[in-house]
Write a protein that holds these residues in place. Structure first.
Motif, PDB file in Angstrom:
ATOM      1  N   ASP A  17      -4.120   8.906   6.778  1.00 52.98           N
ATOM      2  CA  ASP A  17      -4.418   7.721   5.982  1.00 52.98           C
ATOM      3  C   ASP A  17      -3.665   6.558   6.626  1.00 52.98           C
ATOM      4  N   PHE A  18      -3.696   5.398   5.991  1.00 55.77           N
ATOM      5  CA  PHE A  18      -2.787   4.350   6.439  1.00 55.77           C
ATOM      6  C   PHE A  18      -2.169   3.663   5.233  1.00 55.77           C
ATOM      7  N   ASP A  19      -1.005   3.071   5.485  1.00 54.73           N
ATOM      8  CA  ASP A  19      -0.223   2.429   4.436  1.00 54.73           C
ATOM      9  C   ASP A  19      -0.332   0.917   4.557  1.00 54.73           C
ATOM     10  N   ILE A  20      -0.476   0.271   3.423  1.00 56.39           N
ATOM     11  CA  ILE A  20      -0.441  -1.189   3.389  1.00 56.39           C
ATOM     12  C   ILE A  20       0.610  -1.614   2.373  1.00 56.39           C
ATOM     13  N   VAL A  21       1.504  -2.494   2.793  1.00 57.82           N
ATOM     14  CA  VAL A  21       2.499  -3.062   1.882  1.00 57.82           C
ATOM     15  C   VAL A  21       2.088  -4.502   1.593  1.00 57.82           C
ATOM     16  N   ILE A  22       1.988  -4.821   0.303  1.00 61.11           N
ATOM     17  CA  ILE A  22       1.539  -6.142  -0.153  1.00 61.11           C
ATOM     18  C   ILE A  22       2.706  -6.894  -0.786  1.00 61.11           C
ATOM     19  N   PHE A  23       2.798  -8.178  -0.496  1.00 61.28           N
ATOM     20  CA  PHE A  23       3.770  -9.049  -1.158  1.00 61.28           C
ATOM     21  C   PHE A  23       3.002 -10.191  -1.813  1.00 61.28           C
ATOM     22  N   ASP A  24       2.979 -10.150  -3.146  1.00 55.30           N
ATOM     23  CA  ASP A  24       2.170 -11.102  -3.911  1.00 55.30           C
ATOM     24  C   ASP A  24       3.016 -11.648  -5.058  1.00 55.30           C
ATOM     25  N   GLN A  25       3.274 -12.930  -5.047  1.00 58.24           N
ATOM     26  CA  GLN A  25       4.153 -13.534  -6.054  1.00 58.24           C
ATOM     27  C   GLN A  25       3.576 -13.469  -7.466  1.00 58.24           C
ATOM     28  N   ASN A  26       2.291 -13.185  -7.588  1.00 60.33           N
ATOM     29  CA  ASN A  26       1.666 -13.134  -8.914  1.00 60.33           C
ATOM     30  C   ASN A  26       1.723 -11.752  -9.560  1.00 60.33           C
ATOM     31  N   ILE A  27       2.237 -10.749  -8.807  1.00 61.08           N
ATOM     32  CA  ILE A  27       2.361  -9.402  -9.366  1.00 61.08           C
ATOM     33  C   ILE A  27       3.612  -9.323 -10.221  1.00 61.08           C
ATOM     34  N   ARG A  28       3.458  -8.849 -11.459  1.00 57.89           N
ATOM     35  CA  ARG A  28       4.607  -8.782 -12.368  1.00 57.89           C
ATOM     36  C   ARG A  28       5.582  -7.675 -12.011  1.00 57.89           C
ATOM     37  N   SER A  29       5.059  -6.510 -11.666  1.00 54.54           N
ATOM     38  CA  SER A  29       5.928  -5.395 -11.314  1.00 54.54           C
ATOM     39  C   SER A  29       5.284  -4.581 -10.198  1.00 54.54           C
ATOM     40  N   SER A  30       6.115  -3.933  -9.408  1.00 54.04           N
ATOM     41  CA  SER A  30       5.625  -3.192  -8.253  1.00 54.04           C
ATOM     42  C   SER A  30       4.853  -1.948  -8.686  1.00 54.04           C
ATOM     43  N   TYR A  31       3.933  -1.519  -7.850  1.00 52.86           N
ATOM     44  CA  TYR A  31       3.215  -0.278  -8.111  1.00 52.86           C
ATOM     45  C   TYR A  31       2.656   0.281  -6.809  1.00 52.86           C
ATOM     46  N   ARG A  32       2.238   1.535  -6.879  1.00 52.25           N
ATOM     47  CA  ARG A  32       1.651   2.230  -5.738  1.00 52.25           C
ATOM     48  C   ARG A  32       0.301   2.778  -6.166  1.00 52.25           C
ATOM     49  N   GLU A  33      -0.670   2.741  -5.248  1.00 54.53           N
ATOM     50  CA  GLU A  33      -2.010   3.228  -5.575  1.00 54.53           C
ATOM     51  C   GLU A  33      -2.653   3.862  -4.343  1.00 54.53           C
ATOM     52  N   SER A  34      -3.433   4.912  -4.575  1.00 52.86           N
ATOM     53  CA  SER A  34      -4.149   5.587  -3.494  1.00 52.86           C
ATOM     54  C   SER A  34      -5.646   5.359  -3.665  1.00 52.86           C
ATOM     55  N   LEU A  35      -6.301   4.934  -2.592  1.00 51.77           N
ATOM     56  CA  LEU A  35      -7.717   4.592  -2.643  1.00 51.77           C
ATOM     57  C   LEU A  35      -8.431   5.106  -1.396  1.00 51.77           C
ATOM     58  N   ILE A  36      -9.742   5.206  -1.468  1.00 54.14           N
ATOM     59  CA  ILE A  36     -10.553   5.490  -0.284  1.00 54.14           C
ATOM     60  C   ILE A  36     -11.577   4.377  -0.157  1.00 54.14           C
ATOM     61  N   GLU A  37     -11.438   3.590   0.880  1.00 54.49           N
ATOM     62  CA  GLU A  37     -12.350   2.479   1.123  1.00 54.49           C
ATOM     63  C   GLU A  37     -12.503   2.252   2.623  1.00 54.49           C
ATOM     64  N   PHE A  38     -13.637   1.730   3.018  1.00 47.37           N
ATOM     65  CA  PHE A  38     -13.908   1.398   4.418  1.00 47.37           C
ATOM     66  C   PHE A  38     -13.716   2.602   5.340  1.00 47.37           C
ATOM     67  N   GLY A  39     -13.987   3.793   4.802  1.00 48.47           N
ATOM     68  CA  GLY A  39     -13.894   5.006   5.590  1.00 48.47           C
ATOM     69  C   GLY A  39     -12.488   5.544   5.756  1.00 48.47           C
ATOM     70  N   TRP A  40     -11.525   4.980   5.029  1.00 48.58           N
ATOM     71  CA  TRP A  40     -10.121   5.386   5.177  1.00 48.58           C
ATOM     72  C   TRP A  40      -9.502   5.752   3.835  1.00 48.58           C
ATOM     73  N   ALA A  41      -8.582   6.718   3.889  1.00 51.97           N
ATOM     74  CA  ALA A  41      -7.674   6.944   2.757  1.00 51.97           C
ATOM     75  C   ALA A  41      -6.557   5.923   2.899  1.00 51.97           C
TER      76      ALA A  41
END
Length: 241
Positions: A43-67
């Motif tokens: 799979d691959f990992d993406i780390v997001i930094f978004d000032q509008n997110i209230r609290s951190s979270y982790r999620e697993s998805l399958i999109e664009f042919g990738w986990a």
């Protein structure tokens, strides 16, 4: 997961950001695809930094042919994760940020990457003599269980525990970061490739043949510079009179 027409990881990651986090201030692509170590099941990992997110979270998805494993933070929530990773000596998030390929940056990634790099370069806190003593005792106890055990099923699980304990001891007494699963071997290799070969061989021989002697010898060798095996005289939580 096999899809010959799927996008490459960087393209897929950019599409993912555009679709789900178009207003984020920063993001990085991390994991085996960045290191050139991906397999058919990676799979691959993406780390997001978004000032509008209230609290951190982790999620697993399958999109664009990738986990995809996505780790979402605002511009402050990542800091306690950095701190916790340092305390446990397993710098998962700092590693991802440090090695990650920048996908988007609105002026935040330079400082966050700098934080991650500085933590990684500093290394984990040095073990105290008391901590080393405690670890010696529990390794000794597990080793003795391993030596005396005659039940094959139980031996396998004792060996697993011993392998983890010894690897952590070697890494931490050398002020190196630890890892889990495949990262145990990778962390050991970063410290000492020759020792890693001996370590893997010792347990490989045991699992294949049942011969414990190399594991026993290796464990005793690891403990020797710190005083060797420890049982007699060890006390934990005992108050002085």
């Amino acid at each position: 997961m096999k899809n010959l027409k799927r996008l490459n990881a960087v393209e897929a990651a950019h599409h993912f950001i555009d679709k789900h986090f178009p207003n984020c201030q920063g993001s990085v692509l991390a994991g085996s695809v960045v290191r050139g170590e991906e397999t058919e099941t990676s799979d691959f990992d993406i780390v997001i930094f978004d000032q509008n997110i209230r609290s951190s979270y982790r999620e697993s998805l399958i999109e664009f042919g990738w986990a995809i494993e996505v780790f979402v933070h605002n511009l402050f929530s990542y800091k306690p994760y950095f701190e916790n990773d340092v305390k446990r000596a397993r710098p998962s998030l700092p590693n991802m940020v440090s090695e990650g390929i920048i996908l988007k940056d609105e002026g935040v990634m330079s400082s966050i990457k700098k934080e991650a790099n500085e933590l990684l370069e500093k290394g984990p806190e040095e073990w105290t003599e008391e901590t080393i003593k405690i670890k010696r005792y529990f390794i000794t106890d597990t080793l003795d269980d391993f030596i005396g055990c005659t039940n094959r099923a139980e031996e396998l699980f004792i060996a697993n525990t011993l392998a983890e304990m010894v690897s952590v001891f070697v890494l931490r007494t050398n002020r190196n970061w630890i890892g889990t699963s495949k990262w145990v071997v990778r962390s050991l290799k970063n410290l000492d490739e020759e020792f890693t070969k001996d370590f893997v061989n010792a347990f490989d021989v045991f699992y294949k043949t049942g011969d414990k002697s190399i594991v026993i010898e290796l464990t005793e060798k690891v403990l020797k510079p710190f005083g060797g095996k420890l049982f007699e005289g060890f006390a934990l939580g005992k108050e002085s009179l």
